[in-house]
Design a protein around this motif. Structure first.
Motif, PDB file in Angstrom:
ATOM      1  N   PRO A 503      -6.728 -18.222 -16.317  1.00 10.54           N
ATOM      2  CA  PRO A 503      -5.905 -18.552 -15.137  1.00 10.54           C
ATOM      3  C   PRO A 503      -6.043 -17.556 -13.992  1.00 10.54           C
ATOM      4  CG  PRO A 503      -4.615 -18.703 -17.165  1.00 10.54           C
ATOM      5  CD  PRO A 503      -5.889 -18.017 -17.514  1.00 10.54           C
ATOM      6  N   LEU A 504      -6.576 -16.358 -14.247  1.00  9.19           N
ATOM      7  CA  LEU A 504      -6.619 -15.313 -13.225  1.00  9.19           C
ATOM      8  C   LEU A 504      -7.970 -15.171 -12.554  1.00  9.19           C
ATOM      9  CD1 LEU A 504      -4.675 -12.522 -15.171  1.00  9.19           C
ATOM     10  CD2 LEU A 504      -3.738 -14.269 -13.647  1.00  9.19           C
ATOM     11  N   ILE A 505      -9.052 -15.451 -13.290  1.00 12.94           N
ATOM     12  CA  ILE A 505     -10.404 -15.245 -12.760  1.00 12.94           C
ATOM     13  C   ILE A 505     -10.751 -16.341 -11.749  1.00 12.94           C
ATOM     14  CG2 ILE A 505     -12.850 -15.065 -13.368  1.00 12.94           C
ATOM     15  CD1 ILE A 505     -11.249 -12.753 -14.388  1.00 12.94           C
ATOM     16  N   ASN A 506     -11.397 -15.950 -10.657  1.00 13.79           N
ATOM     17  CA  ASN A 506     -11.872 -16.950  -9.695  1.00 13.79           C
ATOM     18  C   ASN A 506     -12.694 -18.008 -10.418  1.00 13.79           C
ATOM     19  OD1 ASN A 506     -10.733 -15.130  -7.984  1.00 13.79           O
ATOM     20  ND2 ASN A 506     -12.634 -14.489  -7.010  1.00 13.79           N
ATOM     21  N   GLN A 507     -12.385 -19.268 -10.185  1.00 12.47           N
ATOM     22  CA  GLN A 507     -12.962 -20.337 -10.994  1.00 12.47           C
ATOM     23  C   GLN A 507     -14.482 -20.424 -10.902  1.00 12.47           C
ATOM     24  OE1 GLN A 507     -11.385 -22.534 -13.377  1.00 12.47           O
ATOM     25  NE2 GLN A 507     -10.208 -20.658 -13.116  1.00 12.47           N
ATOM     26  N   GLU A 508     -15.022 -20.206  -9.701  1.00 13.37           N
ATOM     27  CA  GLU A 508     -16.484 -20.299  -9.603  1.00 13.37           C
ATOM     28  C   GLU A 508     -17.154 -19.197 -10.417  1.00 13.37           C
ATOM     29  OE1 GLU A 508     -14.925 -18.037  -6.004  1.00 13.37           O
ATOM     30  OE2 GLU A 508     -14.417 -19.852  -7.137  1.00 13.37           O
ATOM     31  N   LYS A 509     -16.540 -18.009 -10.472  1.00 14.37           N
ATOM     32  CA  LYS A 509     -17.088 -16.929 -11.279  1.00 14.37           C
ATOM     33  C   LYS A 509     -16.853 -17.190 -12.764  1.00 14.37           C
ATOM     34  CE  LYS A 509     -18.697 -14.272  -8.053  1.00 14.37           C
ATOM     35  NZ  LYS A 509     -20.138 -13.947  -7.966  1.00 14.37           N
ATOM     36  N   ALA A 510     -15.697 -17.737 -13.094  1.00 14.22           N
ATOM     37  CA  ALA A 510     -15.395 -18.043 -14.498  1.00 14.22           C
ATOM     38  C   ALA A 510     -16.407 -19.033 -15.058  1.00 14.22           C
ATOM     39  CB  ALA A 510     -13.978 -18.598 -14.618  1.00 14.22           C
ATOM     40  N   GLN A 511     -16.751 -20.042 -14.271  1.00 17.70           N
ATOM     41  CA  GLN A 511     -17.672 -21.065 -14.752  1.00 17.70           C
ATOM     42  C   GLN A 511     -19.084 -20.527 -14.930  1.00 17.70           C
ATOM     43  OE1 GLN A 511     -17.224 -24.320 -11.997  1.00 17.70           O
ATOM     44  NE2 GLN A 511     -15.029 -24.476 -12.395  1.00 17.70           N
ATOM     45  N   VAL A 512     -19.416 -19.441 -14.232  1.00 15.35           N
ATOM     46  CA  VAL A 512     -20.742 -18.841 -14.366  1.00 15.35           C
ATOM     47  C   VAL A 512     -20.796 -17.869 -15.542  1.00 15.35           C
ATOM     48  CG1 VAL A 512     -22.423 -17.314 -13.260  1.00 15.35           C
ATOM     49  CG2 VAL A 512     -21.309 -19.099 -11.931  1.00 15.35           C
ATOM     50  N   HIS A 513     -19.702 -17.101 -15.733  1.00 17.88           N
ATOM     51  CA  HIS A 513     -19.768 -15.961 -16.650  1.00 17.88           C
ATOM     52  C   HIS A 513     -18.990 -16.126 -17.948  1.00 17.88           C
ATOM     53  CE1 HIS A 513     -21.930 -13.606 -13.738  1.00 17.88           C
ATOM     54  NE2 HIS A 513     -20.981 -13.736 -12.832  1.00 17.88           N
ATOM     55  N   MET A 514     -17.899 -16.871 -17.984  1.00 18.49           N
ATOM     56  CA  MET A 514     -17.043 -16.863 -19.167  1.00 18.49           C
ATOM     57  C   MET A 514     -17.602 -17.760 -20.271  1.00 18.49           C
ATOM     58  SD  MET A 514     -13.168 -16.577 -17.680  1.00 18.49           S
ATOM     59  CE  MET A 514     -12.544 -15.907 -19.216  1.00 18.49           C
ATOM     60  N   ALA A 515     -17.433 -17.317 -21.511  1.00 21.00           N
ATOM     61  CA  ALA A 515     -18.052 -17.983 -22.659  1.00 21.00           C
ATOM     62  C   ALA A 515     -17.558 -19.415 -22.830  1.00 21.00           C
ATOM     63  CB  ALA A 515     -17.789 -17.177 -23.925  1.00 21.00           C
ATOM     64  N   ALA A 516     -16.288 -19.685 -22.507  1.00 18.82           N
ATOM     65  CA  ALA A 516     -15.735 -21.029 -22.702  1.00 18.82           C
ATOM     66  C   ALA A 516     -16.514 -22.081 -21.921  1.00 18.82           C
ATOM     67  CB  ALA A 516     -14.261 -21.056 -22.286  1.00 18.82           C
ATOM     68  N   TYR A 517     -17.063 -21.675 -20.775  1.00 18.39           N
ATOM     69  CA  TYR A 517     -17.765 -22.630 -19.916  1.00 18.39           C
ATOM     70  C   TYR A 517     -19.224 -22.835 -20.335  1.00 18.39           C
ATOM     71  CZ  TYR A 517     -13.629 -22.276 -17.024  1.00 18.39           C
ATOM     72  OH  TYR A 517     -12.326 -22.319 -16.571  1.00 18.39           O
ATOM     73  N   ARG A 518     -19.610 -22.246 -21.479  1.00 20.50           N
ATOM     74  CA  ARG A 518     -20.938 -22.521 -22.029  1.00 20.50           C
ATOM     75  C   ARG A 518     -20.851 -23.480 -23.211  1.00 20.50           C
ATOM     76  NH1 ARG A 518     -21.507 -16.316 -22.447  1.00 20.50           N
ATOM     77  NH2 ARG A 518     -21.554 -15.721 -20.259  1.00 20.50           N
ATOM     78  N   SER A 519     -19.661 -23.961 -23.515  1.00 21.22           N
ATOM     79  CA  SER A 519     -19.473 -24.858 -24.656  1.00 21.22           C
ATOM     80  C   SER A 519     -20.105 -26.219 -24.373  1.00 21.22           C
ATOM     81  CB  SER A 519     -17.982 -25.028 -24.936  1.00 21.22           C
ATOM     82  OG  SER A 519     -17.333 -25.628 -23.826  1.00 21.22           O
ATOM     83  N   PRO A 520     -20.456 -26.973 -25.424  1.00 18.38           N
ATOM     84  CA  PRO A 520     -21.065 -28.294 -25.201  1.00 18.38           C
ATOM     85  C   PRO A 520     -20.189 -29.233 -24.385  1.00 18.38           C
ATOM     86  CG  PRO A 520     -21.338 -27.607 -27.483  1.00 18.38           C
ATOM     87  CD  PRO A 520     -20.423 -26.604 -26.849  1.00 18.38           C
ATOM     88  N   GLU A 521     -18.860 -29.176 -24.604  1.00 24.87           N
ATOM     89  CA  GLU A 521     -17.983 -30.099 -23.883  1.00 24.87           C
ATOM     90  C   GLU A 521     -17.952 -29.804 -22.391  1.00 24.87           C
ATOM     91  OE1 GLU A 521     -15.270 -27.288 -26.302  1.00 24.87           O
ATOM     92  OE2 GLU A 521     -17.192 -28.316 -26.523  1.00 24.87           O
ATOM     93  N   TYR A 522     -18.108 -28.517 -22.021  1.00 18.92           N
ATOM     94  CA  TYR A 522     -18.121 -28.238 -20.583  1.00 18.92           C
ATOM     95  C   TYR A 522     -19.481 -28.583 -19.981  1.00 18.92           C
ATOM     96  CZ  TYR A 522     -17.476 -26.158 -16.059  1.00 18.92           C
ATOM     97  OH  TYR A 522     -17.371 -25.992 -14.701  1.00 18.92           O
ATOM     98  N   LEU A 523     -20.564 -28.260 -20.689  1.00 18.28           N
ATOM     99  CA  LEU A 523     -21.890 -28.557 -20.163  1.00 18.28           C
ATOM    100  C   LEU A 523     -22.116 -30.061 -20.017  1.00 18.28           C
ATOM    101  CD1 LEU A 523     -24.006 -25.950 -22.172  1.00 18.28           C
ATOM    102  CD2 LEU A 523     -23.256 -25.792 -19.804  1.00 18.28           C
ATOM    103  N   GLN A 524     -21.495 -30.849 -20.908  1.00 16.76           N
ATOM    104  CA  GLN A 524     -21.716 -32.298 -20.887  1.00 16.76           C
ATOM    105  C   GLN A 524     -20.667 -33.044 -20.062  1.00 16.76           C
ATOM    106  OE1 GLN A 524     -21.914 -33.525 -24.999  1.00 16.76           O
ATOM    107  NE2 GLN A 524     -23.495 -32.016 -25.490  1.00 16.76           N
TER     108      GLN A 524
END
Length: 657
Positions: A503-524
């Motif tokens: 909730p605190l990290i800038n979303q565009e940076k979160a989507q590039v760097h945070m592990a949750a955004y590398r999950s199959p459900e996010y990539l697909q």
């Protein structure tokens, strides 16, 4: 026959044999089997050790040869180390290994110029350290190697400038050039590296801004370097201006008297200057909590926070003079504590503490600070944490501060500024799980054995279950689980860090760097779910068992860590699949296989088929190092349905504290 037809026929007669010859040459080079290609490589090598590579024989399959790494019958790596090899490296023969991804000739005696490895465009790792290669590396030596992630060229005799083509590699994670004779300036790198070492060369000039947060040790032995993180400041370019010719005045009989007057005036001015400096220093000692005699502390130098506060204090003094001082400005210079059970200290105590950089991550750097009381703290600096306003940020931090679990690293205090934030945490003696898994051998530390790895997995799973229970409104309560965000205590108890930050990290940076955004459900599907943390747990389990670093695989593609394990796992024990650093595993292979299956179930791409966190914890807790071992994780609750002890796991029955 028409002359034009004659010329066409002549050209046809000449070209047909040429094309056939080219096809034959191509077939001879690239149509070889893996064993034929490797045997051609062997012919170009001069073997220093008797009987080394003697088992490389056409009578046996290449996947049984020492130093040959295979996957599904194809050669993906050559690890030919410590054999006193010399001669030449046959790049043309290597190009015949179409599945080759990693190449290691470390600790041999190869010499001469840098080979044309750029012909191996699919290579991901190149290890040539501790050889005798020499000369300049061509500036285009790495052009076209878009998959290259690791380049280790340490302890050779390379000269000249660092080739700019290596700085443009899009996937580069590690670069070791230490112990050579590279000259010139350090070029700017296109993105952040996990590891770099340029020590003991002859490099000169300023260190690029992108490397200013690195450990100073990686630049040691380069006397001509300057700028952060080194203590040596770079000279101003204006110092290089040629001196102006002095104008000599005409001699005069009054010169001695004039000189005496000038010397006397200068002496008086210097004396007055010293008096003013002493008075000013005494005044500042009374007004400021930081003693000037000690000079700026290491943490102040590394973060620059003090400079920002001084500018802010200057603005507030100006506001006071104008009658507009605000309470908000004063609050900005204070630490906000989240734990009442810890010794209190203020921001000035923290800033003047001696500091050591622990690492530089995707959101900022981490420092170990030693307070004057001897207390050790870790300070994490975040520059991409502006997704929430001040009130929302402070409320969320209080929420994280209320969490209590022995597998969570507590956030002790925080410091709020609009531009950046500091989070202050306890110090973990053994560092991160990533270092203990992947760097212990190079650091001379013992490797993690199987019981320790199982203990770590259990602790991580319990911490995740607690987060999901106590942060129910967050879709991914951790959101950034990876081995570098798991710290180890002296007793190898895991501590989760960087949790609850989505909730605190800038979303565009979160989507590039945070592990949750590398999950199959996010990539697909561009979404995360309650099971996203479970996927991260699965990847971590596979990393712990295989010793493979997930970042070396392309997440979400056919080459991610989970799919690599699936390709090599056929339901039974496969020694090449597991990390050899685990030591003896003969008595617990069944349990290791069970944990591997759990990890794969956590990595199921289909969210509906993936285990949820309670199921994952239940299956992990069933694993015991020895039959009959008890685990107090279950001993604290009793099923109320029939009054007997229960092994069933539910969100109501598990003691989450």
């Amino acid at each position: 026959m028409h002359p034009m037809q004659v010329r066409c026929l002549s050209l046809y007669i000449i070209m047909v044999p040429l094309v056939c010859l080219l096809l034959l040459f191509s077939t001879a080079t690239h149509g070889l089997s893996d064993s034929e290609a490797i045997l051609n490589i062997k012919k170009s090598l001069v073997v220093g050790q008797a009987k080394a590579l003697a088992s490389w024989d056409a009578k046996t399959p290449p996947c049984t040869w020492p130093g040959v790494l295979c996957n599904s019958g194809s050669v993906w790596g050559l690890q030919i180390e410590n054999l006193e090899l010399s001669g030449s490296i046959d790049i043309e023969a290597l190009s015949g290994l179409t599945s080759l991804r990693t190449l290691s000739f470390r600790n041999n005696k190869f010499g001469g110029p840098f080979p044309e490895f750029k012909k191996l465009a699919a290579l991901k790792s190149l290890y040539l350290s501790n050889n005798q290669f020499e000369g300049d590396i061509p500036d285009n030596a790495f052009e076209g190697m878009a998959w290259l992630k690791k380049v280790h060229l340490a302890q050779n005799k390379f000269t000249g400038q660092i080739p700019t083509s290596v700085t443009k590699l899009p996937k580069l994670l590690e670069l070791r050039l230490d112990g050579n004779q590279f000259t010139g300036q350090i070029p700017e790198f296109g993105h952040e590296l996990h590891l770099i070492n340029l020590s003991n060369n002859a490099l000169t000039g300023p260190i690029p801004e992108s490397l200013s947060m690195m450990d100073p040790k990686v630049f040691e032995g380069n006397k001509g370097l300057c700028g952060k993180p080194l203590e040596t400041e770079c000279d101003s370019p204006f110092k290089e201006l040629p001196p102006q010719p002095a104008i000599r005045p005409k001699s005069s009989s009054r010169d001695p008297l004039v000189i005496k007057i000038i010397v006397t005036v200068l002496a008086i001015l210097i004396f007055l200057g010293v008096i003013i400096v002493l008075i000013n220093r005494n005044y500042r000692n009374k007004q400021l909590t930081l003693a000037v005699e000690t000079g700026p502390s290491s943490l102040q130098k590394k973060t620059g926070i003090r400079d920002a506060d001084q500018r802010r204090r200057g603005r507030h003094k100006s506001d006071h003079r104008n009658g507009s001082a605000t309470a908000t400005g004063v609050e900005n210079t204070k630490l906000s504590f989240l734990r009442e059970d810890r010794e209190k200290f203020d921001l000035q105590d923290l800033l003047k503490a001696s500091a050591e950089i622990l690492g530089s991550g995707c959101f900022g750097a981490s420092y170990k600070a030693v307070l004057s009381s001897g207390q050790l703290m870790v300070v994490k600096r975040f520059k991409q944490m502006n997704n929430a306003g001040r009130d929302e940020f402070q409320e969320h931090m209080k929420r994280l501060g209320r969490l209590r679990h022995h597998n969570l690293l507590p956030i002790v205090a925080y410091y709020y500024r609009k531009e950046e934030k500091l989070l202050v945490c306890d110090f973990a003696e053994r560092g991160s799980l990533a270092v203990n898994l992947h760097s212990n051998q190079s650091l001379g530390n013992p490797s993690l054995d199987w019981p320790t790895r199982l203990k770590i997995v259990k602790g991580v799973a319990r911490g995740l279950l607690y987060l999901q229970h106590d942060l129910p409104s967050l879709m991914a309560p951790h959101g950034h689980l990876k081995s570098s965000n798991v710290l180890l205590t002296k007793a190898f108890e895991p501590l989760l860090t960087d949790y609850g930050l989505i909730p605190l990290i800038n979303q565009e940076k979160a989507q590039v760097h945070m592990a949750a955004y590398r999950s199959p459900e996010y990539l697909q599907h561009q979404r995360i779910t309650k099971k996203t943390d479970v996927w991260q747990l699965g990847i971590l389990i596979l990393e712990i068992l295989t010793g493979k670093f997930p970042a070396n695989f392309s997440q979400g593609s056919e080459e991610d860590l989970a799919s690599w394990v699936n390709l090599g796992f056929h339901g039974e024990w496969a020694p090449n699949l597991f990390d050899k650093e685990m030591g003896k595993t003969s008595h617990c292979e069944g349990k290791i296989l069970k944990l591997l299956r759990i990890g794969l179930s956590c990595c199921e791409p289909d969210v509906e088929k993936r285990l949820d966190i309670i199921e994952a914890v239940e299956k992990i807790e069933e694993l015991r190092e020895q039959e009959g071992d008890d685990d107090d994780f279950y001993s604290t609750y009793v099923s109320e349905t029939d009054g007997r002890s229960s092994k069933g796991v539910s969100s109501e029955s598990i003691n989450l504290t």
